[in-house]
Design an enzyme around this catalytic site. Structure first.
Site, PDB file in Angstrom:
ATOM      1  N   ARG A   1      13.827   3.490  28.186  1.00 63.55           N
ATOM      2  CA  ARG A   1      14.386   4.795  27.846  1.00 63.55           C
ATOM      3  C   ARG A   1      13.289   5.823  27.568  1.00 63.55           C
ATOM      4  O   ARG A   1      12.160   5.469  27.266  1.00 63.55           O
ATOM      5  CB  ARG A   1      15.314   4.677  26.634  1.00 63.55           C
TER       6      ARG A   1
ATOM      7  N   LYS B   1      23.018   3.812  26.399  1.00 65.44           N
ATOM      8  CA  LYS B   1      22.678   4.295  25.079  1.00 65.44           C
ATOM      9  C   LYS B   1      23.115   5.753  24.879  1.00 65.44           C
ATOM     10  O   LYS B   1      23.322   6.178  23.738  1.00 65.44           O
ATOM     11  CB  LYS B   1      21.181   4.109  24.811  1.00 65.44           C
TER      12      LYS B   1
ATOM     13  N   HIS C   1      24.342  -0.409  15.546  1.00 70.08           N
ATOM     14  CA  HIS C   1      23.473  -1.026  16.555  1.00 70.08           C
ATOM     15  C   HIS C   1      23.273  -2.480  16.138  1.00 70.08           C
ATOM     16  O   HIS C   1      22.292  -2.836  15.503  1.00 70.08           O
ATOM     17  CB  HIS C   1      22.127  -0.287  16.626  1.00 70.08           C
TER      18      HIS C   1
ATOM     19  N   SER D   1      14.758  -3.374  18.866  1.00 73.48           N
ATOM     20  CA  SER D   1      14.584  -4.048  20.144  1.00 73.48           C
ATOM     21  C   SER D   1      13.663  -5.272  20.018  1.00 73.48           C
ATOM     22  O   SER D   1      12.584  -5.184  19.437  1.00 73.48           O
ATOM     23  CB  SER D   1      14.001  -3.050  21.138  1.00 73.48           C
TER      24      SER D   1
ATOM     25  N   LYS E   1      18.885  -9.730  18.302  1.00 75.40           N
ATOM     26  CA  LYS E   1      20.338  -9.468  18.267  1.00 75.40           C
ATOM     27  C   LYS E   1      21.067 -10.248  19.357  1.00 75.40           C
ATOM     28  O   LYS E   1      22.038 -10.957  19.092  1.00 75.40           O
ATOM     29  CB  LYS E   1      20.642  -7.963  18.453  1.00 75.40           C
ATOM     30  N   THR E   2      20.595 -10.099  20.593  1.00 75.00           N
ATOM     31  CA  THR E   2      21.274 -10.761  21.705  1.00 75.00           C
ATOM     32  C   THR E   2      21.084 -12.275  21.627  1.00 75.00           C
ATOM     33  O   THR E   2      22.040 -13.045  21.750  1.00 75.00           O
ATOM     34  CB  THR E   2      20.759 -10.213  23.055  1.00 75.00           C
TER      35      THR E   2
ATOM     36  N   ASP F   1      25.334  -5.847  21.131  1.00 73.93           N
ATOM     37  CA  ASP F   1      24.497  -4.663  20.851  1.00 73.93           C
ATOM     38  C   ASP F   1      25.163  -3.470  20.152  1.00 73.93           C
ATOM     39  O   ASP F   1      24.499  -2.773  19.416  1.00 73.93           O
ATOM     40  CB  ASP F   1      23.885  -4.182  22.173  1.00 73.93           C
TER      41      ASP F   1
ATOM     42  N   ARG G   1      15.425  -6.904  32.350  1.00 77.56           N
ATOM     43  CA  ARG G   1      16.737  -6.988  31.700  1.00 77.56           C
ATOM     44  C   ARG G   1      17.798  -7.536  32.640  1.00 77.56           C
ATOM     45  O   ARG G   1      17.714  -7.362  33.855  1.00 77.56           O
ATOM     46  CB  ARG G   1      17.198  -5.588  31.290  1.00 77.56           C
TER      47      ARG G   1
HETATM   48  N1  LIG Z   1      12.512 -17.015  16.037  1.00 76.28           N
HETATM   49  C1  LIG Z   1      13.054 -16.227  16.961  1.00 76.28           C
HETATM   50  N2  LIG Z   1      14.233 -15.600  16.717  1.00 76.28           N
HETATM   51  C2  LIG Z   1      14.776 -14.771  17.642  1.00 76.28           C
HETATM   52  N3  LIG Z   1      14.224 -14.504  18.845  1.00 76.28           N
HETATM   53  C3  LIG Z   1      13.064 -15.121  19.157  1.00 76.28           C
HETATM   54  C4  LIG Z   1      12.432 -15.990  18.234  1.00 76.28           C
HETATM   55  N4  LIG Z   1      11.288 -16.432  18.797  1.00 76.28           N
HETATM   56  C5  LIG Z   1      11.217 -15.880  20.005  1.00 76.28           C
HETATM   57  N5  LIG Z   1      12.273 -15.082  20.262  1.00 76.28           N
HETATM   58  C6  LIG Z   1      12.484 -14.269  21.497  1.00 76.28           C
HETATM   59  O1  LIG Z   1      12.544 -12.894  21.121  1.00 76.28           O
HETATM   60  C7  LIG Z   1      13.407 -12.164  21.986  1.00 76.28           C
HETATM   61  C8  LIG Z   1      14.529 -11.474  21.210  1.00 76.28           C
HETATM   62  O2  LIG Z   1      15.125 -10.516  22.061  1.00 76.28           O
HETATM   63  P1  LIG Z   1      16.633 -10.038  22.062  1.00 76.28           P
HETATM   64  O3  LIG Z   1      17.051  -9.795  23.472  1.00 76.28           O
HETATM   65  O4  LIG Z   1      17.501 -10.955  21.285  1.00 76.28           O
HETATM   66  O5  LIG Z   1      16.435  -8.636  21.333  1.00 76.28           O
HETATM   67  P2  LIG Z   1      17.522  -7.577  20.890  1.00 76.28           P
HETATM   68  O6  LIG Z   1      17.443  -7.482  19.406  1.00 76.28           O
HETATM   69  O7  LIG Z   1      18.830  -7.921  21.476  1.00 76.28           O
HETATM   70  O8  LIG Z   1      16.915  -6.216  21.517  1.00 76.28           O
HETATM   71  P3  LIG Z   1      17.586  -4.978  22.341  1.00 76.28           P
HETATM   72  O9  LIG Z   1      18.312  -4.093  21.378  1.00 76.28           O
HETATM   73  O10 LIG Z   1      16.431  -4.297  22.951  1.00 76.28           O
HETATM   74  O11 LIG Z   1      18.509  -5.558  23.357  1.00 76.28           O
HETATM   75  C9  LIG Z   1      13.968 -13.158  22.974  1.00 76.28           C
HETATM   76  O12 LIG Z   1      13.217 -13.091  24.133  1.00 76.28           O
HETATM   77  C10 LIG Z   1      13.788 -14.517  22.245  1.00 76.28           C
HETATM   78  O13 LIG Z   1      13.664 -15.596  23.124  1.00 76.28           O
HETATM   79  O1  LIG Z   2      18.620   0.663  25.225  1.00 79.38           O
HETATM   80  C1  LIG Z   2      17.894  -0.109  25.863  1.00 79.38           C
HETATM   81  O2  LIG Z   2      17.264   0.213  26.851  1.00 79.38           O
HETATM   82  C2  LIG Z   2      17.785  -1.522  25.431  1.00 79.38           C
HETATM   83  C3  LIG Z   2      18.290  -1.746  24.100  1.00 79.38           C
HETATM   84  O3  LIG Z   2      19.290  -2.377  23.903  1.00 79.38           O
HETATM   85  C4  LIG Z   2      17.550  -1.126  22.987  1.00 79.38           C
HETATM   86  O4  LIG Z   2      16.438  -0.628  23.194  1.00 79.38           O
HETATM   87  O5  LIG Z   2      18.090  -1.134  21.870  1.00 79.38           O
HETATM   88 CA   LIG Z   3      19.991  -6.951  23.187  1.00 76.15          CA
HETATM   89 MN   LIG Z   4      19.979  -2.334  21.849  1.00 77.05          MN
END
Ligand SMILES: Nc1ncnc2c1ncn2[C@@H]1O[C@H](COP(=O)(O)OP(=O)(O)OP(=O)(O)O)[C@@H](O)[C@H]1O
Ligand SMILES: O=C([O-])CC(=O)C(=O)O
Ligand SMILES: [Ca+2]
Ligand SMILES: [Mn+2]
Length: 646
Positions: free
Chosen positions: A164, A309, A328, A346, A350-351, A365, A430
């Protein structure tokens, strides 16, 4: 009775003849041309918009005709130039398939306001809510960098932007939004005026109408039927259309019939830049939000996350007006109906952590918390896939199949096997897939009031405990702070972790002042008795370069203990500086890591790093010191006191 030889010969003859004829009938087609043959392949699908209550065929034809006319009118109105003819001539269907697109618009508006332009002489073809299969064909045929991966997913490139562009986001400041929104230092809302918005809108619409065809998606946001929002996305790429097909809620044929006028429209002209001579423009990218017109314009970026977003920002405006909190966060639910929210910036998890094989996934998300409980805003997930492994994240791995869009990944040119460790295009690779691709998704994506609110931070300083139980003021303090510290560089060697503070764990998307959302969260957590937790998914045993990221398996055990309620009953001690309550024991997690001081060889370095991080928190919070949170002055004071103390 004995047959004569003649009779026998006749019988054999007729047998052979008829057999042969039969075989001929079976093995040949009656069509004379390939086109005729191809026309057999495609069975007419049930009308996407069935006619309700139509008595006879005649009535049905009229209704369908009328409905089709209304649809054309609606699309034409969406694509209208505001300075010339009011709406372009629109035709449904692919311009290259002439035979299939006899539905020419009867509804071209010929009431020019400022005279007709040449652009009014051409038709704008639109492809309306195409299926994933149709969008695959479009993408592969017309969009460079689109390929089918070996898993069946559609691999695409988002172009020059692979993330973004928050600095290029603009929000129209008018009499209403001037008072309602959060402006100024720290706010994601950078102002633009109505006139400039219209200049950019005209630029985007003219670009879209100049194309051979545009994609139109009519879809929904929010699984709570009482607070559903209808969105229309007009875009130039099949990639964008498939991305939104996956990420927004997909209407049923019935719902599409009654779709009517959208509540909000996105004009995504991402391939086309904005004009830097236009006031307020500081780059060739512009993402413009006009809440009064209920429109968003995208110029100069093809990163699809802008649409996702952008709509989230809209929800951060619309929902609080209805006393609904937009979040979020990820969200899942146990077999007994216990709901957990996962906040975090990020890359904090979360995911990863909301996708849990033992629980129902409500969403990864974006959520709403209303009087009815929680509801997912979206119809899909958007998972990071850098270093994705089948072993550690099987559900996400398996969701990357036909229908899923994978952005900016690298794959073997022959086998089309994706190499998830390859960062050549970007580290922000992604996958966008419909939520039902996760086997234990909870459809509809709604649940009761949350029992646990889990704040995730990836602390590369390695001083935050793997888990702490938070009081309500502490939860608010950390929610408003929105801390994480990912490591910027990816090269080997020690890199200084940089702290990021993003209010409400999503400052880029909020529209009102953070304290508004915080007050609502406090009120809801208190009312529904939700417990707050801070989970560090980052470093343990020393800061980045000395320690290592806490094992995902340990974090999962910690999260399990929160869900089951066991952790609420554990014994706790209190930490220095941050004053966090940490458990002394968790099943499946080595006890010595629960207090970070134990894992640091150099105690002095630990102390210094802890104080350094505490200082960063304090400094960040200064901007909030003059704000009141909620109706209660007492809560405000408690929150201020809930931060680091030294
Ligand atoms: N202890 C841990 N707990 C959670 N995630 C971990 C850990 N160790 C490594 N990771 C890695 O960290 C990353 C967490 O990314 P995730 O996609 O869950 O982020 P997100 O919070 O959903 O971000 P976004 O809002 O950008 O989507 C994953 O690639 C996961 O494999
Ligand atoms: O919005 C995006 O590109 C990915 C995301 O989930 C974040 O950054 O929170
Ligand atoms: Ca996510
Ligand atoms: Mn997000």
């Amino acid at each position: 009775m004995v047959e004569t030889s003649f009779q026998i010969i006749f019988r054999i003859f007729t047998f052979f003849f008829s057999e042969k004829k039969c075989r001929q009938m079976e093995n040949s087609v009656s069509e004379r041309t390939l086109d005729e043959l191809h026309s057999l392949q495609k069975k007419k699908s049930a009308p996407t918009t069935p006619i309700k209550g139509a008595a006879g065929a005649f009535a049905a034809t009229i209704t369908e005709e009328e409905r089709h006319k209304q649809q054309l009118q609606s699309i034409s109105a969406s694509l209208a130039s505001l300075t010339r003819e009011t709406g372009p001539k629109v035709v449904k269907g692919d311009p290259t398939k002439k035979a299939e697109t006899p539905r020419v618009s009867h509804v071209t508006h010929h009431t020019p306001t400022f005279g007709i332009s040449d652009s009014a002489l051409k038709f704008t073809h639109f492809l309306y809510n195409l299926s994933p299969a149709e969008l695959y064909e479009q993408a592969i045929k017309y969009e460079k960098g689109s390929f089918i991966a070996s898993s069946g997913a559609l691999a695409t490139l988002s172009g020059a932007k692979t993330g973004r562009s928050p600095r290029d986001k603009r929000v129209v400041k008018d009499e209403t939004t001037e008072d309602e929104l959060w402006w100024g230092k720290g706010s994601p809302n950078i102002e633009m005026d109505e006139h400039t918005f219209l200049v950019n809108r005209e630029r985007a619409v003219d670009y879209l109408c100049s194309l051979e065809k545009v994609y139109v998606n009519d879809q929904f946001l929010n699984w709570d039927p009482e607070h559903r929002v209808k969105v229309r996305i007009v875009s130039a790429r099949a990639y964008h259309s498939l991305f939104m097909h996956n990420m927004c809620i997909r209407p049923t044929p019935d719902e599409l019939e009654n779709f009517g006028t959208p509540d909000f429209t996105i004009y995504n002209a991402g391939q086309f830049p904005c004009n830097r001579y236009t006031h307020y423009m500081t780059s060739s990218t512009s993402i413009d939000m006009n809440l009064a017109r209920k429109e968003m314009v995208i110029l100069g970026t093809q990163y699809a996350g802008e649409m996702k977003k952008g709509l989230f920002s809209l929800m951060h405006y619309l929902m609080p007006k209805r006393q609904i909190l937009s979040l979020h966060s990820g969200c899942n639910m146990g077999k007994d109906g216990d709901v957990a929210l996962f906040f975090g910036l990020s890359g904090t998890g979360k995911t990863t952590l909301s996708t849990d094989h033992n629980r129902y996934l409500i969403g990864d998300d974006e959520h709403c918390w209303s009087e009815n409980g929680v509801s997912n805003i979206e119809g899909g997930c958007y998972a990071k896939c850098i270093d994705l492994s089948r072993e550690k994240e099987p559900d996400i791995w398996n969701a990357i199949k036909f229908g899923t869009v994978v952005e900016n990944v690298v794959f073997d040119e022959h086998t089309r096997e994706i190499d998830y460790s390859d960062k050549s295009v970007t580290e922000n690779t992604r996958a966008a897939y419909p939520i039902e691709y996760i086997p234990n998704a909870k459809i509809p994506c709604v649940g009761p009031h949350p029992k646990n609110v889990i704040l995730l931070a990836c602390d590369a300083f390695g001083v935050l405990p793997p888990v702490s139980k938070l009081s309500l003021p502490q939860t608010m303090y950390h929610f408003i702070s929105g801390y994480t510290a990912l490591v910027a560089g990816t090269e080997d060697g020690i890199k200084e972790p940089t702290a990021t503070f993003s209010a409400c764990f999503g400052a880029a998307f909020i529209m009102l002042h953070p304290t508004k959302y915080a007050a609502m969260l406090a009120e809801k957590m208190e009312k529904h008795g939700a417990a707050g937790w801070l989970v560090n998914t980052g470093w343990s045993g020393g800061r980045y370069g000395l320690g290592s990221r806490i094992k995902l398996a340990y974090t999962r055990k910690i999260i399990d203990a929160i869900h089951s309620g066991v952790l609420l009953e554990a014994n706790y001690t209190k930490t220095e500086v941050f004053g966090l309550e940490i458990p002394t024991e968790i099943e499946g997690v080595p006890s010595e890591i629960l207090d970070p001081v134990n894992t640091w060889a150099d105690k002095k370095a630990y102390e210094n790093t802890l104080l350094k991080l505490g200082g960063l928190f304090k400094k960040n919070f200064e901007v909030f010191l003059n704000y009141k949170i909620g109706a209660d002055k007492q809560l405000t004071e408690e929150i201020l006191a809930a931060g680091p103390n030294f």
